[in-house]
Design an enzyme around this catalytic site. Structure first.
Site, mmCIF file in Angstrom:
data_model
loop_
_atom_site.group_PDB
_atom_site.id
_atom_site.type_symbol
_atom_site.label_atom_id
_atom_site.label_comp_id
_atom_site.label_asym_id
_atom_site.label_seq_id
_atom_site.Cartn_x
_atom_site.Cartn_y
_atom_site.Cartn_z
ATOM 1 N N GLU A 260 0.835 -1.197 0.000
ATOM 2 C CA GLU A 260 0.000 0.000 0.000
ATOM 3 C C GLU A 260 0.869 1.245 0.000
ATOM 4 O OE1 GLU A 260 -0.379 -2.611 2.019
ATOM 5 O OE2 GLU A 260 -2.175 -3.505 1.126
ATOM 6 N N HIS B 241 -11.585 -6.078 7.772
ATOM 7 C CA HIS B 241 -12.305 -5.788 6.526
ATOM 8 C C HIS B 241 -13.533 -4.930 6.803
ATOM 9 C CE1 HIS B 241 -10.258 -9.691 5.929
ATOM 10 N NE2 HIS B 241 -10.032 -9.257 4.711
HETATM 11 C C1 LIG Z 1 -1.908 -5.141 4.322
HETATM 12 C C2 LIG Z 1 -2.838 -5.979 3.515
HETATM 13 N N1 LIG Z 1 -3.072 -5.672 2.229
HETATM 14 C C3 LIG Z 1 -3.949 -6.409 1.498
HETATM 15 C C4 LIG Z 1 -4.608 -7.463 2.046
HETATM 16 C C5 LIG Z 1 -5.625 -8.268 1.208
HETATM 17 N N2 LIG Z 1 -5.122 -9.596 0.902
HETATM 18 C C6 LIG Z 1 -5.401 -10.660 1.683
HETATM 19 S S1 LIG Z 1 -4.633 -12.052 1.187
HETATM 20 C C7 LIG Z 1 -3.929 -11.260 -0.141
HETATM 21 C C8 LIG Z 1 -3.004 -12.014 -1.048
HETATM 22 C C9 LIG Z 1 -1.810 -12.558 -0.332
HETATM 23 O O1 LIG Z 1 -1.028 -13.351 -1.213
HETATM 24 P P1 LIG Z 1 0.234 -14.136 -0.671
HETATM 25 O O2 LIG Z 1 1.043 -13.305 0.210
HETATM 26 O O3 LIG Z 1 0.930 -14.711 -1.856
HETATM 27 O O4 LIG Z 1 -0.361 -15.304 0.231
HETATM 28 P P2 LIG Z 1 -1.272 -16.528 -0.178
HETATM 29 O O5 LIG Z 1 -2.677 -16.085 -0.074
HETATM 30 O O6 LIG Z 1 -0.875 -16.944 -1.533
HETATM 31 O O7 LIG Z 1 -0.989 -17.593 0.845
HETATM 32 C C10 LIG Z 1 -4.318 -9.924 -0.164
HETATM 33 C C11 LIG Z 1 -3.913 -8.948 -1.190
HETATM 34 C C12 LIG Z 1 -4.337 -7.752 3.391
HETATM 35 N N3 LIG Z 1 -4.913 -8.778 4.029
HETATM 36 N N4 LIG Z 1 -3.455 -6.988 4.108
#
Ligand SMILES: Cc1ncc(C[n+]2csc(CCOP(=O)(O)OP(=O)(O)O)c2C)c(N)n1
Ligand SMILES: Cc1ncc(C[n+]2csc(CCOP(=O)(O)OP(=O)(O)O)c2C)c(N)n1
Ligand SMILES: [Mg+2]
Ligand SMILES: [Mg+2]
Lengths: 413, 337, 413, 337
Positions: free
Chosen positions: B60, B129
């Protein structure tokens, strides 16, 4: 016209080389180094000397299901069967929970399909007193540490037995008794916290260490860098793990920087050894973690481990992967299914059979169904009992401050 | 007139902005190929190209910083923060940089950035959320803060925000994306098709920043609110038998104090409603400003109906989310006097 | 007792291997690679192949003052004399401004003593249309771009001619006309902004690029990582520079992670070539920047440059380095004084002399004194004229919002 | 009693805390060898060792996160953020993590972290060394916020903060470090030696969190303030001829509403003073809460004297910093009624 002229010379590079719905899955860039090929350095190795390890792939289980090479952790058949049991249990639990989510018994769920070898292999290589700072996709750690499924599911259903009093989204477990830290919904924040925890272990002269997990997508957050910097500067006894399951919701690993380098290689830039490990090979994950844990306990500092794997299912119950990736892509993932691979290995070494496997699956399924049913008895998101609503005012501070007392009164308590 | 839900209206606004101005670019987590986790940019990459609507890494801070650099260099970025709960890694870039660039450079550099972010509760999203962090942003000189409450306003305000030369934080009440929500979570979901706010004109139009809207005229009391709570307040007033005026602020900074004071001077009573925790929420500023300006007209204490001073809970969402009943109580309280 | 028992086994590692007041300066860890030894790869080199460059040191000027090796930019004597003039002017300006600070004519000042070769060498290798995102210690860039000292000093004295209307601390210049971005007091925030700017250059199909500078201390901020990640993913035409002057106020580079790795090596972990350059060698800085700029303009993306140097003076007028580092340590810095080194080189190649140098110093000193005097005529921090106070309400937003209009009225305007 | 300035008092508090509890650790930018840019930890590394008082890399996010991890693991960290203007890279770790850890884990994990940070204006620091960001923190459930105004209170409150099991943000009015400052920047600097607040007992003592202090009793009006403005208000009242009561909040969250309402009910008039910008500053919450609780006692509008809604300027610091004159005006304004 002018716009089109402008557009024509747009030179901005945006990575997009990934198979999308309708395309055939393309995993040609996944390194298929032969099992057993990677060297296993001494635990006091200089970070720079892990260059090849960070660009290659540490694998123990070969294509024939044999365990080979210097990273073979030489686990007993008993231990391997325990690992298999945890992995199968994780898979079955996940998939039943997914179904319960569809039935409206919880608000949300996330499976770890395809990634079980990571949490289980790593969890089993750690000691009980080591504190775990996972993301939301390492539920296998809880099985390794022996948490009851009744409690896990009770949390997910926010029922009267939820040890988090209904305050957290499902799968955001906390389990102090099992030394599993509070899982945050904010990505990557746990990474530097784990370093702080580990520093306190060193400060107190303990042998315990910390381990943390993030996804490859999350590694773009500033907290990643902060964690790596602190771990390097203070030589914290911590294992920092990155689970590269290729996807962050709908974005592929190229958007997180994976087209230009391996994630493991980032470690070296901090003076931290970087290991890239076959994340679907439970033996390799166990071995790398054992190495890193010993390194940490002996005072040589942190290790950064990239576990290469594939997210088998949806990101969460909130998304539909068919909208952004080819169908059935998981099936063509070149590193296979971690459960199948361990099962084959056990069979190859004569310590397992398809029959025993089927029997185990049956037993576990029964137990999962049983435990989830028991958990439902303590309520679900939409069916009582649930935590007393007035408890929503508790635990903001140790003692309830006057503003909250007034508000609790207004609430009618 | 065409009926659209709020997502469709936001999508249409962005489509039009991309169409009209080659300098408009859109990025954020999952905003590109997938079109956003709430689908607000659905189809826009396919239509306008990979370089104009794209995915960002999960940072962000980076999303805001990249928007600042691009905005200062002549582009007009729309940056999506996936949930407003996740805006905080980018908070420093907003408060120390985006908001101050014009001031500290004495106008030499400016960044016309719009930050869109799904905001507020009501979707069982738990503490990460569901937040309503608008108060923080109203305390930052140099940015504007917008919260629409209908598809019509969402489209018109978003176009205004992006065309505005100042940075705008554009919070979208995610519980309103698919339909108006009056706080009765047990009732069947309503659709925007049955709501006049779902009448969304085709093409380009604007709703001005800085102008509140009287969404219900009344003489007994004034309810000052914004976002999802506009609809909860409407339902509460309908049930209360009290002829309350309801003002939808739409822009929180700079706030339309003229409309507020005009109403409160008329009614002499005021209830402020928002989802965020009470202490130092935006209701505090509203209350203070109203009291400063309408002191001699006030017949009862200005009363705030807000979220509690706790993190946003998961299981107890409906005990947290300000209810019609609490608004009715507050109305009765100010009327009792 | 119990406390002492606890203390005895405290294993927390805190870096502290640096000379402190009373110690002799110890620069034994500074790599003194011979000038000319480093290879100069093609501009499309893969990041991994800059491994040696990121751990070594690119040097052009050798101990005898000769320019040697593949990185020699082969600048004309005229250009070299211009560089020397800028460097001397920067030094003289800085030191006069320091004096004026002591006289109370401004609130604060920061010199770039010892680091002049970086801003000047790099600035001269860039084009005027390239936008600069410096920290507060690259004032040399302004001289390269031809800003008037009257204007610079007027800003620092917050007087009526200050183009920032008295809104910024001294040395936090902005100069749009010269494509120098607004310098922030918040460390490292400019790094990812420069990437965004560069992305917009690519988007518009321009040849212009961006360049940014941070200190080695600042590189611990999350924004460092964010910038590197974005630059890598979008192959932004940007040069990201880290000035390793060994100190961040009172903390030495080990606290920023420099004991465990070089800073340049961090680039490789992002798939960005990392160059470690002798920051006191203006030819090497110029050459590395030329290479990086060509790389950026040709669409190969970012370069990360670590400039190895030494902070000659105090951090700012707010600190006294005698409290945290050995006196006269600058004099023993093994990479020498950048001005002396260029001067020697020009003399060695027969294009300069001590006499001409002394004459130039005299001229510049006169001009600096002259210009600063003229600037004082426009006021100082504590002597009128200064910007009209009511302007403090301007430029918050494009149009003054109602709350500010009310406040301006209350203020009495 | 020994006379100390505020830096000495803070230093003494930390020395005592380190001495009494082996789990206390101190870190931050320049806090180790050098003892902090304001010298608040001067000599503590030499005395207590490299591992207990040390330098951190320049990462405010890391400083907070490391403190959370250490605090959860049994230590009691004092984390210094060099200027409160620089707390924002660590804001996410504060709001999403530190403040919620107890709540979201239902008490299983907690982090007794104290974040010390020089705060406020008056030292010609420009926009990045002068901010008063306290309002943001008062809007975050799960943390306490403290601002002392004398060396005596600074020491006693810091000891309370560190011994408290909840996270505390401890803002230090840097303009008061060396002496009381009454807003008259042209007068000769005063020293704490001539001020009763500079009487700092040796050894361990506490000033309780959550308790305001009446620093001047009065019956005509109530001034609610904190930090440097306590001293400006005192000087203003002395000149005004109005017998105003002055309340030094000392703790902003949880705020001592009892003392505030007790005073305002008595005087019927209220002026709130702080340095931060007006809109959504902490004065808004104070005004709203006072109006809610003392409505029927109020004889005049509650009036806020604050910084303007602009970034903190450099050259025009004294046009920005709330002056005695502005406070006197406000007092006269509320008295006119
Ligand atoms: C600070 C923050 N930004 C955005 C999100 C929304 N979000 C939740 S999971 C995710 C994707 C995460 O991907 P990754 O780190 O590859 O983990 P995976 O889900 O593949 O295990 C996002 C963008 C969040 N939870 N926290
Ligand atoms: C976000 C932030 N944190 C802290 C500071 C305070 N600060 C100003 S300069 C400085 C040291 C920077 O050191 P370095 O990056 O090495 O740059 P140098 O001064 O050596 O050029 C610090 C800590 C700041 N300005 N911004
Ligand atoms: Mg992932
Ligand atoms: Mg430095």
């Amino acid at each position: 016209m002018e716009r089109n002229a402008k557009m024509a010379q747009n030179n901005l590079h945006v990575p997009s080389n990934v198979a999308r719905p309708g395309d055939a899955p393309d995993f040609s860039s996944v390194p298929l180094e032969p099992a057993g090929a990677a060297a296993r350095p001494k635990i006091d190795v200089a970070a720079r000397e892990t260059h090849d390890l960070s660009y290659g792939l540490i694998r123990v289980l070969d294509d024939d299901g044999k365990a080979v090479g210097p990273w073979d952790p030489k686990l007993s058949a008993e231990t391997l069967r325990t690992a298999l049991r945890h992995m199968v249990q994780t898979r079955i639990y996940d998939n039943r929970m997914l179904r319960m989510h569809r039935q409206g018994k919880m608000s949300f769920y996330m499976t770890s399909n395809g990634e079980e070898a990571i949490a289980i292999g790593q969890g089993m290589a750690l000691r009980d007193e080591d504190t775990l700072f996972p993301s939301y996709r390492q539920q296998g750690l809880l099985f390794v540490r022996g948490r009851s499924m009744v409690d896990m599911a009770s949390h997910c259903m926010s029922n009267a037995r939820d040890n988090l009093m209904g305050r957290q989204l499902p799968v955001h477990y906390t389990w102090r008794e099992g030394n599993l830290f509070s899982i945050s919904g904010n990505l990557c924040t746990q990474f530097p916290q784990a370093v702080g925890w580990a520093m306190a272990c060193a400060y107190k002269g303990e042998e315990a260490i910390a381990a943390s997990w993030i996804g490859e997508g999350s590694s773009a957050e500033g907290d990643f860098h902060v964690a790596m910097t602190l771990a390097s500067v203070y030589r914290a006894p911590v294992i920092l793990n990155l689970v590269n399951n290729q996807w962050a919701i709908s974005t592929f690993q190229g958007i997180a920087g994976g087209n230009e380098t391996t994630f493991a290689a980032k470690g070296i830039g901090y003076g931290i050894p970087g290991l890239r490990v076959d994340g679907n090979d439970v033996l390799a994950m166990h071995a790398a973690t054992t190495w890193a844990a010993e390194r940490a306990r002996k005072g040589f500092g942190a290790t950064f481990i990239e576990a290469l794997t594939y997210r088998g299912g949806a990101h969460s119950t909130s998304d539909d992967p068919a909208r952004y990736r080819p169908k059935e892509d998981w099936g063509s993932w070149p590193l296979g299914d971690p459960i199948e691979r361990l099962k084959t290995h056990l069979i190859v070494i004569g310590e397992w059979s398809d029959e025993r496997h089927a029997q185990m699956e049956g037993e576990i399924t029964d137990q999962v169904l049983n435990d989830l049913k028991e958990a439902e008895g303590y309520g679900t998101l939409n069916a009582a009992p649930r935590p007393d609503p007035v408890t929503l005012f508790d635990d903001v501070l140790k003692d309830m401050p006057p503003n909250l007392k007034r508000q609790r009164e207004e609430f009618g308590a | 007139m065409p009926q659209q839900n709020m997502i469709q209206a936001l999508n249409a606004a962005q489509d039009i902005l991309l169409e009209r101005d080659p300098n408009v670019v859109i990025f954020g987590e999952d905003t590109g190929y997938f079109g956003g986790v709430f689908r607000a940019t659905d189809g826009l990459q396919a239509k306008h190209g990979l370089q104009r609507v794209f995915d960002s890494p999960i940072t962000e801070a980076g999303i805001i910083a990249m928007a600042i650099g691009m905005g200062a260099n002549g582009l007009r970025p729309i940056a999506e923060i996936q949930f407003s709960d996740y805006i905080f890694p980018g908070f420093d870039q907003i408060i120390s940089e985006l908001s101050r660039l014009r001031y500290r450079s004495a106008g030499q550099y400016t960044a016309p950035v719009t930050v869109r972010s799904p905001w507020g509760g009501g979707i069982r999203g738990g503490q990460t959320h569901s937040m309503s962090p608008e108060a923080f942003f109203t305390h930052i000189p140099g940015i504007k803060v917008v919260v629409p409450s209908t598809p019509h306003d969402a489209k018109g305000l978003l176009i205004s925000a992006v065309e505005d030369d100042d940075p705008v934080i554009f919070f979208e009440p995610k519980r309103l994306y698919n339909g108006p929500f009056d706080g009765d979570h047990e009732a069947a979901a309503k659709s925007w098709a049955q709501h006049s706010g779902g009448d969304v004109p085709d093409g380009h139009y604007t709703v001005p920043l800085g102008k509140a809207k009287v969404v219900r005229a009344g003489k007994d009391a004034s309810i000052i609110t914004y976002g999802t709570m506009v609809h909860v307040a409407l339902a509460a007033v309908a049930k209360s038998g009290i002829d309350a005026e309801i003002i939808d602020l739409r822009t929180l900074a700079p706030v339309d104090l003229d409309t507020i004071t005009w109403s409160v001077e008329k009614t002499g009573k005021c209830v402020i409603v928002h989802e965020a925790p009470k202490t130092s929420g935006f209701g505090a500023e509203l209350s203070a400003a109203i009291q400063e300006n309408c002191f001699y007209h006030l017949e009862a204490p200005i009363t705030r109906v807000t979220g509690w001073d706790t993190p946003y809970p998961h299981a107890h969402e409906w005990e947290y989310f300000p209810s019609q009943a609490r608004i009715i109580n507050a109305l009765q309280h100010v009327m009792k006097v």
